[in-house]
Design a protein around this motif. Sequence first.
Motif, PDB file in Angstrom:
ATOM      1  N   TRP A  87      68.408  79.440  -1.869  1.00  0.00           N
ATOM      2  CA  TRP A  87      67.595  78.584  -2.742  1.00  0.00           C
ATOM      3  C   TRP A  87      68.456  77.877  -3.783  1.00  0.00           C
ATOM      4  O   TRP A  87      69.300  78.495  -4.415  1.00  0.00           O
ATOM      5  N   ARG A  88      68.199  76.574  -3.984  1.00  0.00           N
ATOM      6  CA  ARG A  88      68.801  75.823  -5.101  1.00  0.00           C
ATOM      7  C   ARG A  88      67.799  75.711  -6.238  1.00  0.00           C
ATOM      8  O   ARG A  88      68.156  75.629  -7.393  1.00  0.00           O
ATOM      9  N   GLY A  89      66.520  75.655  -5.885  1.00  0.00           N
ATOM     10  CA  GLY A  89      65.464  75.537  -6.887  1.00  0.00           C
ATOM     11  C   GLY A  89      64.768  74.182  -6.849  1.00  0.00           C
ATOM     12  O   GLY A  89      63.691  74.022  -7.416  1.00  0.00           O
ATOM     13  N   ASP A  90      65.387  73.202  -6.148  1.00  0.00           N
ATOM     14  CA  ASP A  90      64.778  71.861  -6.146  1.00  0.00           C
ATOM     15  C   ASP A  90      64.145  71.519  -4.792  1.00  0.00           C
ATOM     16  O   ASP A  90      63.825  70.360  -4.523  1.00  0.00           O
ATOM     17  N   GLU A  91      63.948  72.523  -3.948  1.00  0.00           N
ATOM     18  CA  GLU A  91      63.468  72.254  -2.586  1.00  0.00           C
ATOM     19  C   GLU A  91      62.001  71.816  -2.540  1.00  0.00           C
ATOM     20  O   GLU A  91      61.195  72.205  -3.381  1.00  0.00           O
ATOM     21  N   LEU A 104      53.750  81.445  -0.283  1.00  0.00           N
ATOM     22  CA  LEU A 104      53.623  80.282  -1.179  1.00  0.00           C
ATOM     23  C   LEU A 104      54.015  80.654  -2.612  1.00  0.00           C
ATOM     24  O   LEU A 104      54.865  79.998  -3.241  1.00  0.00           O
ATOM     25  N   VAL A 105      53.429  81.738  -3.119  1.00  0.00           N
ATOM     26  CA  VAL A 105      53.702  82.171  -4.493  1.00  0.00           C
ATOM     27  C   VAL A 105      55.144  82.663  -4.608  1.00  0.00           C
ATOM     28  O   VAL A 105      55.854  82.343  -5.570  1.00  0.00           O
ATOM     29  N   GLY A 106      55.591  83.426  -3.590  1.00  0.00           N
ATOM     30  CA  GLY A 106      56.968  83.937  -3.609  1.00  0.00           C
ATOM     31  C   GLY A 106      57.975  82.798  -3.637  1.00  0.00           C
ATOM     32  O   GLY A 106      58.966  82.842  -4.380  1.00  0.00           O
ATOM     33  N   ALA A 107      57.720  81.745  -2.833  1.00  0.00           N
ATOM     34  CA  ALA A 107      58.632  80.588  -2.811  1.00  0.00           C
ATOM     35  C   ALA A 107      58.568  79.851  -4.148  1.00  0.00           C
ATOM     36  O   ALA A 107      59.605  79.465  -4.708  1.00  0.00           O
ATOM     37  N   ALA A 108      57.355  79.672  -4.691  1.00  0.00           N
ATOM     38  CA  ALA A 108      57.195  78.933  -5.959  1.00  0.00           C
ATOM     39  C   ALA A 108      58.006  79.591  -7.071  1.00  0.00           C
ATOM     40  O   ALA A 108      58.569  78.913  -7.935  1.00  0.00           O
ATOM     41  N   LYS A 109      58.085  80.929  -7.036  1.00  0.00           N
ATOM     42  CA  LYS A 109      58.832  81.644  -8.080  1.00  0.00           C
ATOM     43  C   LYS A 109      60.335  81.427  -7.966  1.00  0.00           C
ATOM     44  O   LYS A 109      61.072  81.724  -8.902  1.00  0.00           O
ATOM     45  N   ARG A 110      60.797  80.940  -6.811  1.00  0.00           N
ATOM     46  CA  ARG A 110      62.229  80.668  -6.634  1.00  0.00           C
ATOM     47  C   ARG A 110      62.573  79.213  -6.951  1.00  0.00           C
ATOM     48  O   ARG A 110      63.712  78.796  -6.799  1.00  0.00           O
ATOM     49  N   LEU A 111      61.562  78.412  -7.308  1.00  0.00           N
ATOM     50  CA  LEU A 111      61.784  76.985  -7.551  1.00  0.00           C
ATOM     51  C   LEU A 111      61.857  76.682  -9.046  1.00  0.00           C
ATOM     52  O   LEU A 111      61.222  77.357  -9.857  1.00  0.00           O
ATOM     53  N   THR A 112      62.641  75.646  -9.386  1.00  0.00           N
ATOM     54  CA  THR A 112      62.680  75.158 -10.766  1.00  0.00           C
ATOM     55  C   THR A 112      62.031  73.773 -10.795  1.00  0.00           C
ATOM     56  O   THR A 112      60.949  73.592 -11.348  1.00  0.00           O
ATOM     57  N   THR A 113      62.665  72.811 -10.108  1.00  0.00           N
ATOM     58  CA  THR A 113      62.092  71.461 -10.056  1.00  0.00           C
ATOM     59  C   THR A 113      61.387  71.180  -8.727  1.00  0.00           C
ATOM     60  O   THR A 113      60.778  70.125  -8.567  1.00  0.00           O
ATOM     61  N   GLY A 143      50.975  82.297 -12.315  1.00  0.00           N
ATOM     62  CA  GLY A 143      51.546  81.305 -13.233  1.00  0.00           C
ATOM     63  C   GLY A 143      52.438  80.272 -12.562  1.00  0.00           C
ATOM     64  O   GLY A 143      53.420  79.820 -13.153  1.00  0.00           O
ATOM     65  N   VAL A 144      52.111  79.876 -11.304  1.00  0.00           N
ATOM     66  CA  VAL A 144      52.964  78.917 -10.593  1.00  0.00           C
ATOM     67  C   VAL A 144      52.208  77.633 -10.214  1.00  0.00           C
ATOM     68  O   VAL A 144      52.679  76.862  -9.373  1.00  0.00           O
ATOM     69  N   ALA A 145      51.057  77.403 -10.836  1.00  0.00           N
ATOM     70  CA  ALA A 145      50.206  76.270 -10.433  1.00  0.00           C
ATOM     71  C   ALA A 145      50.916  74.927 -10.573  1.00  0.00           C
ATOM     72  O   ALA A 145      50.624  73.985  -9.827  1.00  0.00           O
ATOM     73  N   ASP A 146      51.877  74.825 -11.502  1.00  0.00           N
ATOM     74  CA  ASP A 146      52.575  73.549 -11.713  1.00  0.00           C
ATOM     75  C   ASP A 146      53.503  73.186 -10.555  1.00  0.00           C
ATOM     76  O   ASP A 146      53.951  72.053 -10.448  1.00  0.00           O
ATOM     77  N   ARG A 147      53.797  74.161  -9.668  1.00  0.00           N
ATOM     78  CA  ARG A 147      54.732  73.906  -8.557  1.00  0.00           C
ATOM     79  C   ARG A 147      54.057  73.963  -7.196  1.00  0.00           C
ATOM     80  O   ARG A 147      54.723  73.925  -6.165  1.00  0.00           O
ATOM     81  N   VAL A 148      52.723  74.072  -7.178  1.00  0.00           N
ATOM     82  CA  VAL A 148      52.017  74.375  -5.926  1.00  0.00           C
ATOM     83  C   VAL A 148      50.938  73.342  -5.617  1.00  0.00           C
ATOM     84  O   VAL A 148      50.229  72.895  -6.516  1.00  0.00           O
ATOM     85  N   ASP A 166      62.419  70.552   2.863  1.00  0.00           N
ATOM     86  CA  ASP A 166      63.724  71.219   2.988  1.00  0.00           C
ATOM     87  C   ASP A 166      63.574  72.591   3.639  1.00  0.00           C
ATOM     88  O   ASP A 166      64.491  73.078   4.298  1.00  0.00           O
ATOM     89  N   VAL A 167      62.429  73.232   3.376  1.00  0.00           N
ATOM     90  CA  VAL A 167      62.188  74.588   3.891  1.00  0.00           C
ATOM     91  C   VAL A 167      60.764  74.643   4.444  1.00  0.00           C
ATOM     92  O   VAL A 167      59.830  74.199   3.774  1.00  0.00           O
ATOM     93  N   VAL A 168      60.614  75.161   5.672  1.00  0.00           N
ATOM     94  CA  VAL A 168      59.275  75.425   6.216  1.00  0.00           C
ATOM     95  C   VAL A 168      59.178  76.919   6.522  1.00  0.00           C
ATOM     96  O   VAL A 168      60.037  77.478   7.212  1.00  0.00           O
ATOM     97  N   LEU A 169      58.132  77.555   5.976  1.00  0.00           N
ATOM     98  CA  LEU A 169      57.920  78.995   6.126  1.00  0.00           C
ATOM     99  C   LEU A 169      56.620  79.233   6.880  1.00  0.00           C
ATOM    100  O   LEU A 169      55.678  78.445   6.744  1.00  0.00           O
ATOM    101  N   SER A 170      56.542  80.328   7.625  1.00  0.00           N
ATOM    102  CA  SER A 170      55.257  80.703   8.213  1.00  0.00           C
ATOM    103  C   SER A 170      55.291  82.184   8.570  1.00  0.00           C
ATOM    104  O   SER A 170      56.225  82.644   9.226  1.00  0.00           O
ATOM    105  N   LEU A 171      54.272  82.916   8.127  1.00  0.00           N
ATOM    106  CA  LEU A 171      54.203  84.356   8.397  1.00  0.00           C
ATOM    107  C   LEU A 171      52.863  84.695   9.041  1.00  0.00           C
ATOM    108  O   LEU A 171      51.794  84.431   8.460  1.00  0.00           O
ATOM    109  N   LEU A 172      52.928  85.266  10.236  1.00  0.00           N
ATOM    110  CA  LEU A 172      51.750  85.763  10.964  1.00  0.00           C
ATOM    111  C   LEU A 172      50.667  84.715  11.175  1.00  0.00           C
ATOM    112  O   LEU A 172      49.489  85.054  11.267  1.00  0.00           O
TER     113      LEU A 172
END
Length: 243
Positions: A87-91, A104-113, A143-148, A166-172
């Motif tokens: 992660w860079r944070g801008d993805e 979704l929430v887990g990824a949002a927590k790794r993002l900055t911009t 607390g990640v609504a601003d990035r989602v 930049d990243v596509v995720l999918s689980l189950l």
Amino acid sequence: MRQKFLQPRYGIDAPGVVRGALLSGIAAILAGALVPPFRIVNIDIRFVGPLLIAVGIACLTLFTSMMAYALFGKFRVRDRLLGAVSWRGDEQVLDVGTGRGLLLVGAAKRLTTGHVVGIDIWQTRDLSGNGLAAVTANVAREGVADRVALRTEDARSMSFADASFDVVLSLLCLHNIEDVAERERACGEIARVLKPGGTVVLGDYATLGKQAAALREAGLHVGEQRSLVRVALGPMWMVTANK
Ligand SMILES: C[S@@+](CC[C@H](N)C(=O)[O-])C[C@H]1O[C@@H](n2cnc3c(N)ncnc32)[C@H](O)[C@@H]1O
């Protein structure tokens, strides 16, 4: 108490299967314990009781494994899948079949911009309490609504332009598309919306091999399939791919 009520909840996968396994397990063990040996044309039949008990134990093992995944395993799987991305944070990130927003929430927590979009068709047979309201509540609690952003959209026909993420995720998610050609179509969509240089991370049951083959067919470089059995506490695998 109020604090506990406000905890994010990510649901029980395939709740009908979990309920069915519990009820069948109890019923089979009770029937196995109660059925006496009997005779048919002078032959003693003694195996029916033990057989029913064995079936009951198998059902309860499935129930325990699925509940262990829902309560503990899914958080470990989330961390393992997200840990596969540098992660860079801008993805710009897409979570396909986001459900109640675990990845979704887990990824949002790794993002900055950066931003993450979750798409789903919100099938309640695939996840208990599934729906836009549930994921929206989890996003707010974390607390990640601003990035989602959330969209009701089918994995097989996404509205996004080519090379959007930049990243596509999918689980189950993808195993729920039973028709193989339709599932391959969803994999083609994932490859289409991925940017050159982007990363796909998929986690799923036994159909993952076919999903990986479909990504390869769509032109991605697909890595080795890795077991998640010990982290998921059930039969699950992951694969990463790059464009
Ligand atoms: C077992 S749940 C997993 C949810 C979430 N990824 C998680 O791990 O908690 C599968 C999700 O895939 C969604 N789904 C199934 N088929 C889909 C499709 N064709 N397009 C988009 N979402 C789909 C279901 O509605 C459900 O939310």
